[in-house]
Design a protein around this motif. Sequence first.
Motif, mmCIF file in Angstrom:
data_model
loop_
_atom_site.group_PDB
_atom_site.id
_atom_site.type_symbol
_atom_site.label_atom_id
_atom_site.label_comp_id
_atom_site.label_asym_id
_atom_site.label_seq_id
_atom_site.Cartn_x
_atom_site.Cartn_y
_atom_site.Cartn_z
ATOM 1 N N LYS A 103 0.812 -1.220 0.000
ATOM 2 C CA LYS A 103 0.000 0.000 0.000
ATOM 3 C C LYS A 103 0.843 1.266 0.000
ATOM 4 O O LYS A 103 0.321 2.373 -0.076
ATOM 5 C CB LYS A 103 -0.925 0.004 1.219
ATOM 6 N N GLY A 104 2.172 1.081 0.101
ATOM 7 C CA GLY A 104 3.056 2.243 0.088
ATOM 8 C C GLY A 104 3.392 2.767 1.467
ATOM 9 O O GLY A 104 3.901 3.879 1.602
ATOM 10 N N LYS A 105 3.143 1.958 2.505
ATOM 11 C CA LYS A 105 3.487 2.377 3.871
ATOM 12 C C LYS A 105 4.974 2.139 4.128
ATOM 13 O O LYS A 105 5.603 1.286 3.507
ATOM 14 C CB LYS A 105 2.689 1.569 4.903
ATOM 15 N N VAL A 106 5.515 2.901 5.079
ATOM 16 C CA VAL A 106 6.860 2.618 5.579
ATOM 17 C C VAL A 106 6.691 1.687 6.778
ATOM 18 O O VAL A 106 6.061 2.058 7.765
ATOM 19 C CB VAL A 106 7.601 3.898 5.995
ATOM 20 N N THR A 152 7.614 9.072 1.513
ATOM 21 C CA THR A 152 7.077 8.877 0.162
ATOM 22 C C THR A 152 7.990 7.996 -0.675
ATOM 23 O O THR A 152 7.534 7.075 -1.370
ATOM 24 C CB THR A 152 6.882 10.238 -0.533
ATOM 25 N N ALA A 153 9.294 8.255 -0.609
ATOM 26 C CA ALA A 153 10.267 7.507 -1.426
ATOM 27 C C ALA A 153 10.323 6.037 -1.030
ATOM 28 O O ALA A 153 10.310 5.144 -1.895
ATOM 29 C CB ALA A 153 11.641 8.152 -1.306
ATOM 30 N N ILE A 154 10.387 5.762 0.274
ATOM 31 C CA ILE A 154 10.442 4.370 0.739
ATOM 32 C C ILE A 154 9.148 3.654 0.387
ATOM 33 O O ILE A 154 9.152 2.485 -0.028
ATOM 34 C CB ILE A 154 10.716 4.304 2.257
ATOM 35 N N ARG A 169 6.344 -0.673 -2.585
ATOM 36 C CA ARG A 169 5.343 -1.203 -3.511
ATOM 37 C C ARG A 169 6.013 -1.908 -4.686
ATOM 38 O O ARG A 169 5.609 -3.020 -5.080
ATOM 39 C CB ARG A 169 4.465 -0.060 -4.032
ATOM 40 N N ALA A 170 7.032 -1.291 -5.242
ATOM 41 C CA ALA A 170 7.732 -1.878 -6.385
ATOM 42 C C ALA A 170 8.358 -3.222 -6.000
ATOM 43 O O ALA A 170 8.345 -4.178 -6.788
ATOM 44 C CB ALA A 170 8.800 -0.914 -6.899
ATOM 45 N N PHE A 171 8.902 -3.292 -4.798
ATOM 46 C CA PHE A 171 9.522 -4.527 -4.318
ATOM 47 C C PHE A 171 8.489 -5.649 -4.222
ATOM 48 O O PHE A 171 8.727 -6.778 -4.678
ATOM 49 C CB PHE A 171 10.177 -4.295 -2.955
ATOM 50 N N VAL A 172 7.337 -5.360 -3.624
ATOM 51 C CA VAL A 172 6.303 -6.384 -3.473
ATOM 52 C C VAL A 172 5.797 -6.842 -4.843
ATOM 53 O O VAL A 172 5.590 -8.042 -5.071
ATOM 54 C CB VAL A 172 5.136 -5.857 -2.607
ATOM 55 N N GLU A 173 5.609 -5.900 -5.751
ATOM 56 C CA GLU A 173 5.154 -6.270 -7.092
ATOM 57 C C GLU A 173 6.162 -7.182 -7.789
ATOM 58 O O GLU A 173 5.785 -8.115 -8.494
ATOM 59 C CB GLU A 173 4.928 -5.012 -7.941
ATOM 60 N N LYS A 174 7.438 -6.920 -7.585
ATOM 61 C CA LYS A 174 8.478 -7.700 -8.252
ATOM 62 C C LYS A 174 8.685 -9.074 -7.630
ATOM 63 O O LYS A 174 8.785 -10.081 -8.341
ATOM 64 C CB LYS A 174 9.802 -6.925 -8.218
ATOM 65 N N ALA A 178 12.003 -1.111 3.489
ATOM 66 C CA ALA A 178 11.398 -1.175 4.820
ATOM 67 C C ALA A 178 12.473 -0.777 5.821
ATOM 68 O O ALA A 178 13.662 -0.747 5.490
ATOM 69 C CB ALA A 178 10.869 -2.575 5.119
ATOM 70 N N ILE A 179 12.063 -0.484 7.052
ATOM 71 C CA ILE A 179 13.019 -0.139 8.099
ATOM 72 C C ILE A 179 13.275 -1.367 8.952
ATOM 73 O O ILE A 179 12.334 -1.961 9.502
ATOM 74 C CB ILE A 179 12.491 1.009 8.994
ATOM 75 N N ASN A 180 14.530 -1.772 9.039
ATOM 76 C CA ASN A 180 14.876 -2.921 9.869
ATOM 77 C C ASN A 180 14.664 -2.568 11.335
ATOM 78 O O ASN A 180 15.317 -1.673 11.882
ATOM 79 C CB ASN A 180 16.332 -3.323 9.630
ATOM 80 N N ALA A 181 13.725 -3.246 11.976
ATOM 81 C CA ALA A 181 13.385 -2.960 13.376
ATOM 82 C C ALA A 181 14.278 -3.783 14.299
ATOM 83 O O ALA A 181 14.337 -5.012 14.187
ATOM 84 C CB ALA A 181 11.924 -3.279 13.640
ATOM 85 N N LEU A 182 14.959 -3.112 15.210
ATOM 86 C CA LEU A 182 15.866 -3.773 16.149
ATOM 87 C C LEU A 182 15.370 -3.601 17.582
ATOM 88 O O LEU A 182 14.651 -2.633 17.889
ATOM 89 C CB LEU A 182 17.273 -3.174 16.030
ATOM 90 N N PRO A 183 15.746 -4.498 18.499
ATOM 91 C CA PRO A 183 15.332 -4.383 19.901
ATOM 92 C C PRO A 183 16.163 -3.324 20.632
ATOM 93 O O PRO A 183 16.907 -3.617 21.571
ATOM 94 C CB PRO A 183 15.574 -5.795 20.450
ATOM 95 N N ASN A 184 16.017 -2.086 20.194
ATOM 96 C CA ASN A 184 16.798 -0.972 20.726
ATOM 97 C C ASN A 184 15.963 0.297 20.607
ATOM 98 O O ASN A 184 15.750 0.793 19.496
ATOM 99 C CB ASN A 184 18.112 -0.847 19.947
#
Length: 384
Positions: free
Chosen positions: A302-305, A350-352, A357-362, A325-331
């Motif tokens: 959906k274009g969310k970060v 917006t850019a991410i 979306r492009a990544f999921v489509e691919k 996506a943002i790599n979520a760490l326990p910090n």
Amino acid sequence: MKILLIGEYSRLHNSLKEGLIALGHEVILLSSGDHFKKFDTDYSFHSAFLSGYWLPLKIKNVFYKLTGVNLEKAERGLRFFLLLPQLKNFDHVQLINSDAIETFPFFSRILYKKVFKKIKNRSLLICGDETTVIDYLLKKESDYSILTPYFEDNSLKKHFEYPLKYTTKNYRKTFDWLVENCQNLIASDLDYKIPMEKMGYSVHFIPNPVNTRKIEFEEQKINDKIVIFMGINRSSYIKKGIVYFEKTLQIIQEKYAEKVAVIITENIPYNDYINLYNTAQIVLDQIYADDQGYNALEAMAKGKVVFTGAEKEFVQHYNLSEKVAINALPNVDYLVKELSFLIENPNEITAIGKRARAFVEKEHDYIKIANQYLETWNKAYIFI
């Protein structure tokens, strides 16, 4: 082909079904709907009686306290048994995991044997907690995992009953029996592919299918406030590291009171969950992961970060040069820093989102993935 899919925990099987149907195949899905999530299913073995009425629910709870036996498991197994006469003339069956019917392990084996007697071509999907995956995590060879909170505080053991059950004798017996009687083991993301291979199993890696034709992309535009969404599943609260997100949000709300709005939900049906996060630009998914699960992928489509698993293994596997996506760490400090950067640089949201979306489509297109399943299943026929 006529295909039977058993079990659903994330909408993976629903999306796979849609892809297979688009390719001209007939598909039937059996599941419980996964409790409060209420996923779509063709035939349900949900424990509607014991969980849907006040008196049976009370009796079930008292019985559990006295004996430790969950009668809902018995009802699900019985309801599945009653569906068996309708399971005819299938070419392939796939289980969502070794506990796909969500009943007692011995009862599962009885029911699987009845299904397998009719369907000779079978696959076991590894897409969540599973015997070998938990075995590997217990070796503590990774930097962190869903079991990290348990390792740090053994008093939390009761919160890890679900993943740890897969290492008990009866669940292990069911898993081992399925490995012997299924032609394929299929892993849906790197969080399961890596442990399976580390433990000596050969698995086919097929990413989660996402039906982007049903998921509308919306470019993330910041008008008034940046909306941050977090959906809590209380049963997986600790193993997904939600406490880190909660502490982070406290700091962010104080730091950016005029710039952000926060939506938090808990244990709501899937369709309600989706509708609520539609207004958000940022979604907080989970901490202890290398790769994205299904909820994260849908939000990315959906274009969310999304703050989720995006470790170096993920980046390397898909050969990514920019964040999707943002790599979520326990910090908490790290999470605050990452969120602060996005809030202060909304163009990056917006850019991410576009790259996500492009990544999921691919990499996750549901028809492309359905074809990969068919190729994997068809290879097994050669050996039968």
